[in-house]
Design an enzyme around this catalytic site. Structure first.
Site, PDB file in Angstrom:
ATOM      1  CD  GLU A  69      -2.201   2.655   0.720  1.00 28.08           C
ATOM      2  OE1 GLU A  69      -1.286   3.484   0.653  1.00 28.08           O
ATOM      3  OE2 GLU A  69      -2.101   1.578   1.323  1.00 28.08           O
ATOM      4  CG  ASP A  89       1.113   4.834  -0.965  1.00 24.25           C
ATOM      5  OD1 ASP A  89       0.619   5.370   0.046  1.00 24.25           O
ATOM      6  OD2 ASP A  89       1.659   3.717  -0.942  1.00 24.25           O
ATOM      7  CB  ILE A  91       2.049   7.760   4.254  1.00 31.10           C
ATOM      8  CG1 ILE A  91       1.602   9.160   4.669  1.00 31.10           C
ATOM      9  CG2 ILE A  91       3.310   7.343   5.010  1.00 31.10           C
ATOM     10  CD1 ILE A  91       1.401   9.332   6.181  1.00 31.10           C
ATOM     11  CG  ASP A  92       5.127   3.155  -0.379  1.00 31.16           C
ATOM     12  OD1 ASP A  92       4.247   2.299  -0.175  1.00 31.16           O
ATOM     13  OD2 ASP A  92       6.265   2.875  -0.771  1.00 31.16           O
ATOM     14  CB  THR A  94       1.315   3.279   6.564  1.00 29.37           C
ATOM     15  OG1 THR A  94       0.938   3.991   5.385  1.00 29.37           O
ATOM     16  CG2 THR A  94       0.448   3.750   7.718  1.00 29.37           C
ATOM     17  CG  ASP A 219       2.275   0.013  -2.474  1.00 24.76           C
ATOM     18  OD1 ASP A 219       2.106   0.926  -1.650  1.00 24.76           O
ATOM     19  OD2 ASP A 219       1.685  -1.088  -2.412  1.00 24.76           O
TER      20      ASP A 219
HETATM   21  C1  IPD Z   1       3.280  -0.810   1.755  1.00 25.75           C
HETATM   22  C2  IPD Z   1       4.765  -0.572   1.726  1.00 25.75           C
HETATM   23  C3  IPD Z   1       5.493  -1.839   2.103  1.00 25.75           C
HETATM   24  C4  IPD Z   1       5.113  -2.991   1.208  1.00 25.75           C
HETATM   25  C5  IPD Z   1       3.615  -3.207   1.180  1.00 25.75           C
HETATM   26  C6  IPD Z   1       2.928  -1.910   0.789  1.00 25.75           C
HETATM   27  P1  IPD Z   1       1.792   1.315   2.401  1.00 25.75           P
HETATM   28  O1  IPD Z   1       2.602   0.369   1.359  1.00 25.75           O
HETATM   29  O2  IPD Z   1       5.163  -0.162   0.462  1.00 25.75           O
HETATM   30  O3  IPD Z   1       6.869  -1.654   1.968  1.00 25.75           O
HETATM   31  O4  IPD Z   1       5.738  -4.160   1.651  1.00 25.75           O
HETATM   32  O5  IPD Z   1       3.315  -4.217   0.223  1.00 25.75           O
HETATM   33  O6  IPD Z   1       1.522  -2.114   0.779  1.00 25.75           O
HETATM   34  O7  IPD Z   1       0.644   0.509   2.916  1.00 25.75           O
HETATM   35  O8  IPD Z   1       2.740   1.700   3.471  1.00 25.75           O
HETATM   36  O9  IPD Z   1       1.343   2.457   1.538  1.00 25.75           O
END
Ligand code: IPD
Length: 282
Positions: A69, A89, A91-92, A94, A219
């Protein structure tokens, strides 16, 4: 041992190590930078964890490729090839991490010939390790996982996310989807703020449906194989074949429920993950 089990085990040990990095930063004040929208955030810890993971994996498996990412956000080209590829990813969730909302995960998927071979979702705060390897089942901290098998949509708990999009079409599509689901009616609609942890709830059987429009491949790639190996189904939100780069996903406890949900929800247009993105800071 399958050819890729060594990679899976290595990925698991790295998740535990870098999970400690995330946990030690969790309670601290973070410096936050915006990416594609005011709700798309990155911190120094996201970047650090991705670098740690990629550097450790490259030292052990120098021929392997990466889709990360934060590397893509920094301008690296996103291209899924037939080579062994780690989709990361760091940190999913963030936004959760920044606010100390206690659901954040490291998500790591591994593909060969563009096929998912294994997935790891490590939910650090509650120390839950979700894993799956193709043809070998899905596990939570080593215990087998099974999707609920629910076939009656009116008895489903549905998980989804609002995501980072804030334009009128995205917001009206997202909110009208939730209204139509509540009118079906389903038992409930939930959102934890991390696509990976949301989606594995279908593998656990605690939720029966997960859908999302606008997320990225990193994700949901790992959670996809975890749901499939737990006996769930994964498809496009319109009911067609799942395409990891399309930025649309629908996972469910059964094909019957998935098809019914696909009739009800709509997607807004999103640029594919594998469209040329170099330098665009996705
Ligand atoms: C996000 C999270 C969030 C989702 C977003 C993602 P990130 O990933 O998974 O729940 O709604 O579409 O982009 O940016 O925290 O790695």
């Amino acid at each position: 041992m399958s050819e890729w089990t060594e990679c899976l085990n290595f990925g698991v040990s790295l998740c535990k190590q870098t999970g400690d990095v995330i946990l030690s930063a969790f309670q601290q004040q973070k410096e936050v930078t915006l990416k594609s929208s005011p709700a798309d955030l990155v911190t120094e810890t996201d970047q650090r964890v991705e670098k740690l993971l990629i550097s450790a994996i490259s030292s052990r498996f120098p021929q392997h490729r990466f889709i990360g990412e934060e590397s893509v956000a920094a301008g690296e080209r996103l291209q899924l090839t037939d080579s062994p590829t780690w989709i990361i990813d760091p940190i999913d969730g963030t936004v959760n991490f920044v606010h100390r909302f206690p659901f954040v995960a490291i998500s790591i998927a591994f593909t060969v010939n563009k096929q998912l071979e294994f997935g790891i979702v490590y939910s650090c705060v509650d120390d839950k390790l979700f894993t799956a390897q193709r043809g070998r089942g899905a596990f939570l901290n080593g215990a087998p996982l099974h999707a609920s098998g629910q076939e009656d949509v009116s008895r489903c708990v549905v998980v989804t996310e609002i995501g980072a999009e804030r334009d009128d079409l995205a917001l009206s599509t997202l909110t009208s989807n939730i209204c139509r689901l509540l009118q079906l009616p389903v038992h409930g609609v939930r959102a934890l703020g991390t696509a990976a942890v949301d989606m594995v709830q279908v593998a656990v059987g605690g939720a029966d449906v997960y859908y999302h429009v606008g997320m990225h491949c990193w994700d949901i790639a790992a959670a996809t194989i975890i749901v499939q190996e737990a006996g769930g189904v994964v498809m496009d939100t319109d009911g067609s074949v799942f395409d990891m780069m399309s930025r649309r996903v629908l996972a469910a406890s059964s094909a019957i429920v998935a098809r019914r949900i696909a009739e009800v929800i709509r997607a807004f247009p999103c640029r594919r993950d594998d469209e040329e993105t170099a330098g665009s800071g996705v």
